[in-house]
Design a protein around this motif. Structure first.
Motif, PDB file in Angstrom:
ATOM      1  N   ASN A   1      46.042  47.385  32.147  1.00 25.49           N
ATOM      2  CA  ASN A   1      45.343  46.703  33.226  1.00 25.49           C
ATOM      3  C   ASN A   1      43.948  46.270  32.764  1.00 25.49           C
ATOM      4  OD1 ASN A   1      45.421  46.090  36.150  1.00 25.49           O
ATOM      5  ND2 ASN A   1      43.704  47.520  36.220  1.00 25.49           N
ATOM      6  N   ARG A   2      43.236  47.186  32.101  1.00 26.67           N
ATOM      7  CA  ARG A   2      41.902  46.880  31.567  1.00 26.67           C
ATOM      8  C   ARG A   2      41.985  45.726  30.580  1.00 26.67           C
ATOM      9  NH1 ARG A   2      40.508  47.156  26.863  1.00 26.67           N
ATOM     10  NH2 ARG A   2      42.246  48.512  26.320  1.00 26.67           N
ATOM     11  N   TRP A   3      42.929  45.814  29.663  1.00 20.12           N
ATOM     12  CA  TRP A   3      43.105  44.819  28.608  1.00 20.12           C
ATOM     13  C   TRP A   3      43.422  43.440  29.197  1.00 20.12           C
ATOM     14  CZ3 TRP A   3      47.505  42.028  27.215  1.00 20.12           C
ATOM     15  CH2 TRP A   3      47.507  41.442  25.943  1.00 20.12           C
ATOM     16  N   ALA A   4      44.372  43.402  30.124  1.00 18.60           N
ATOM     17  CA  ALA A   4      44.769  42.128  30.738  1.00 18.60           C
ATOM     18  C   ALA A   4      43.629  41.548  31.567  1.00 18.60           C
ATOM     19  CB  ALA A   4      46.020  42.326  31.589  1.00 18.60           C
ATOM     20  N   ASN A   5      42.912  42.399  32.296  1.00 19.07           N
ATOM     21  CA  ASN A   5      41.772  41.908  33.071  1.00 19.07           C
ATOM     22  C   ASN A   5      40.716  41.298  32.165  1.00 19.07           C
ATOM     23  OD1 ASN A   5      42.741  42.486  35.636  1.00 19.07           O
ATOM     24  ND2 ASN A   5      41.861  44.536  35.659  1.00 19.07           N
ATOM     25  N   GLU A   6      40.453  41.919  31.026  1.00 21.58           N
ATOM     26  CA  GLU A   6      39.474  41.358  30.086  1.00 21.58           C
ATOM     27  C   GLU A   6      39.870  39.947  29.674  1.00 21.58           C
ATOM     28  OE1 GLU A   6      39.217  44.081  26.786  1.00 21.58           O
ATOM     29  OE2 GLU A   6      38.022  45.526  27.928  1.00 21.58           O
TER      30      GLU A   6
ATOM     31  N   LEU B   1      40.174  37.154  42.223  1.00 23.57           N
ATOM     32  CA  LEU B   1      39.579  38.231  41.423  1.00 23.57           C
ATOM     33  C   LEU B   1      38.794  39.202  42.305  1.00 23.57           C
ATOM     34  CD1 LEU B   1      38.395  36.228  38.275  1.00 23.57           C
ATOM     35  CD2 LEU B   1      40.425  37.700  38.499  1.00 23.57           C
ATOM     36  N   ASN B   2      38.127  38.691  43.314  1.00 24.43           N
ATOM     37  CA  ASN B   2      37.434  39.570  44.262  1.00 24.43           C
ATOM     38  C   ASN B   2      38.437  40.424  45.032  1.00 24.43           C
ATOM     39  OD1 ASN B   2      34.328  39.475  44.874  1.00 24.43           O
ATOM     40  ND2 ASN B   2      34.867  37.424  44.160  1.00 24.43           N
ATOM     41  N   HIS B   3      39.567  39.836  45.421  1.00 25.09           N
ATOM     42  CA  HIS B   3      40.595  40.604  46.125  1.00 25.09           C
ATOM     43  C   HIS B   3      41.095  41.765  45.270  1.00 25.09           C
ATOM     44  CE1 HIS B   3      44.207  41.840  48.142  1.00 25.09           C
ATOM     45  NE2 HIS B   3      44.903  41.525  47.062  1.00 25.09           N
ATOM     46  N   LEU B   4      41.340  41.511  44.007  1.00 16.60           N
ATOM     47  CA  LEU B   4      41.828  42.584  43.134  1.00 16.60           C
ATOM     48  C   LEU B   4      40.833  43.727  43.039  1.00 16.60           C
ATOM     49  CD1 LEU B   4      43.601  40.594  40.298  1.00 16.60           C
ATOM     50  CD2 LEU B   4      44.629  42.211  41.904  1.00 16.60           C
ATOM     51  N   LEU B   5      39.571  43.402  42.919  1.00 12.16           N
ATOM     52  CA  LEU B   5      38.552  44.455  42.870  1.00 12.16           C
ATOM     53  C   LEU B   5      38.481  45.187  44.204  1.00 12.16           C
ATOM     54  CD1 LEU B   5      36.299  45.929  41.365  1.00 12.16           C
ATOM     55  CD2 LEU B   5      34.722  44.148  42.185  1.00 12.16           C
ATOM     56  N   ALA B   6      38.519  44.445  45.299  1.00 11.37           N
ATOM     57  CA  ALA B   6      38.475  45.070  46.624  1.00 11.37           C
ATOM     58  C   ALA B   6      39.655  46.021  46.809  1.00 11.37           C
ATOM     59  CB  ALA B   6      38.483  43.994  47.712  1.00 11.37           C
ATOM     60  N   ALA B   7      40.850  45.569  46.458  1.00 13.12           N
ATOM     61  CA  ALA B   7      42.044  46.400  46.623  1.00 13.12           C
ATOM     62  C   ALA B   7      41.957  47.665  45.775  1.00 13.12           C
ATOM     63  CB  ALA B   7      43.288  45.602  46.278  1.00 13.12           C
ATOM     64  N   ASP B   8      41.518  47.530  44.542  1.00 16.45           N
ATOM     65  CA  ASP B   8      41.401  48.717  43.680  1.00 16.45           C
ATOM     66  C   ASP B   8      40.379  49.699  44.223  1.00 16.45           C
ATOM     67  OD1 ASP B   8      43.370  47.816  42.020  1.00 16.45           O
ATOM     68  OD2 ASP B   8      42.060  47.328  40.345  1.00 16.45           O
TER      69      ASP B   8
ATOM     70  N   PHE C   1      29.790  35.373  39.068  1.00 17.36           N
ATOM     71  CA  PHE C   1      30.885  35.730  38.174  1.00 17.36           C
ATOM     72  C   PHE C   1      30.517  36.892  37.247  1.00 17.36           C
ATOM     73  CE2 PHE C   1      33.151  35.264  34.116  1.00 17.36           C
ATOM     74  CZ  PHE C   1      34.452  35.415  34.547  1.00 17.36           C
ATOM     75  N   ALA C   2      29.330  36.859  36.667  1.00 23.60           N
ATOM     76  CA  ALA C   2      28.928  37.920  35.735  1.00 23.60           C
ATOM     77  C   ALA C   2      28.874  39.278  36.432  1.00 23.60           C
ATOM     78  CB  ALA C   2      27.579  37.582  35.101  1.00 23.60           C
ATOM     79  N   GLU C   3      28.390  39.293  37.664  1.00 22.36           N
ATOM     80  CA  GLU C   3      28.340  40.551  38.422  1.00 22.36           C
ATOM     81  C   GLU C   3      29.750  41.044  38.747  1.00 22.36           C
ATOM     82  OE1 GLU C   3      25.868  39.967  41.856  1.00 22.36           O
ATOM     83  OE2 GLU C   3      24.065  39.656  40.638  1.00 22.36           O
ATOM     84  N   LEU C   4      30.634  40.115  39.129  1.00 26.24           N
ATOM     85  CA  LEU C   4      32.022  40.488  39.412  1.00 26.24           C
ATOM     86  C   LEU C   4      32.694  41.037  38.155  1.00 26.24           C
ATOM     87  CD1 LEU C   4      34.474  40.579  41.323  1.00 26.24           C
ATOM     88  CD2 LEU C   4      34.938  38.196  40.662  1.00 26.24           C
ATOM     89  N   ARG C   5      32.461  40.387  37.044  1.00 28.76           N
ATOM     90  CA  ARG C   5      33.057  40.833  35.779  1.00 28.76           C
ATOM     91  C   ARG C   5      32.582  42.241  35.416  1.00 28.76           C
ATOM     92  NH1 ARG C   5      33.171  37.088  30.339  1.00 28.76           N
ATOM     93  NH2 ARG C   5      34.924  38.160  29.350  1.00 28.76           N
ATOM     94  N   ALA C   6      31.302  42.487  35.552  1.00 27.58           N
ATOM     95  CA  ALA C   6      30.765  43.820  35.252  1.00 27.58           C
ATOM     96  C   ALA C   6      31.350  44.875  36.190  1.00 27.58           C
ATOM     97  CB  ALA C   6      29.241  43.807  35.342  1.00 27.58           C
ATOM     98  N   ALA C   7      31.493  44.525  37.459  1.00 25.25           N
ATOM     99  CA  ALA C   7      32.075  45.456  38.429  1.00 25.25           C
ATOM    100  C   ALA C   7      33.550  45.719  38.111  1.00 25.25           C
ATOM    101  CB  ALA C   7      31.923  44.900  39.841  1.00 25.25           C
TER     102      ALA C   7
END
Length: 169
Positions: free
Chosen positions: A12-17, A46-53, A78-84
């Motif tokens: 999951n980490r790898w694919a998200n990167e 991408l925000n939805h995926l972070l919210a769900a997790d 985007f940079a803040e979302l990516r870091a989160a």
């Protein structure tokens, strides 16, 4: 099964990167464009995926921030979302690395955001859902990217195992 879920967390980490690397090439306009995906744009998906997790991890651990809506835009930048996202992926990996196999049978009780009916399920099937959910929406972002003329990205599990994930063989 625990090792299997630990592999999925690493994948999951790898694919998200890779998805975030590809999205970084989009203009702000294209990143926010409604392309007909369930959440519309790459940004909202991408925000939805972070919210769900965050919602799931809060249910599992009792810790962390959890939005009240599945369509929450947690980060417009985007940079803040990516870091989160990177921090959340690390949090998922660390949490799974601290679990014992027997905990996969633990019952998780929660009330879904989308329906006010209490649900009780074992942790194992919920984890399968969490990782399947990630794959589903990453696929939508992939479609957005290719619809915008960007190259296809190789994010299949086998590519992960053959490259960065060889320890999971």
């Amino acid at each position: 099964m625990l090792r299997h879920f630990q592999m999925f967390a690493d994948y999951n980490r790898w694919a998200n990167e890779r998805v975030y690397e590809a999205c970084a090439t989009l203009s702000g306009e294209d990143y926010r464009a409604d392309m007909g995906a369930f959440f519309g744009s790459a940004e909202r998906t991408l925000n939805h995926l972070l919210a769900a997790d965050r919602i799931w991890l809060k249910r599992f651990t009792g810790e962390g921030e959890a939005p009240t809506g599945l369509d929450a835009v947690l980060f417009e930048d985007f940079a803040e979302l990516r870091a989160a996202r990177e921090a959340e992926d690390r949090r998922i990996i660390d949490w799974l690395n601290g679990l014992q196999e027997a905990e996969l049978s633990r019952i998780i009780s929660y009330t879904p955001i989308s329906t006010p009916t209490k649900v009780e399920l074992r942790l194992g099937p919920i984890l399968a859902h969490v990782f399947n959910h990630q794959t589903h929406h990453r696929g939508q972002v992939h479609t957005i990217l290719t619809s915008l003329g960007k190259p296809s990205i190789a994010i299949d599990l086998v590519y992960f195992v053959l490259a960065d994930g060889q320890r999971w063989q």
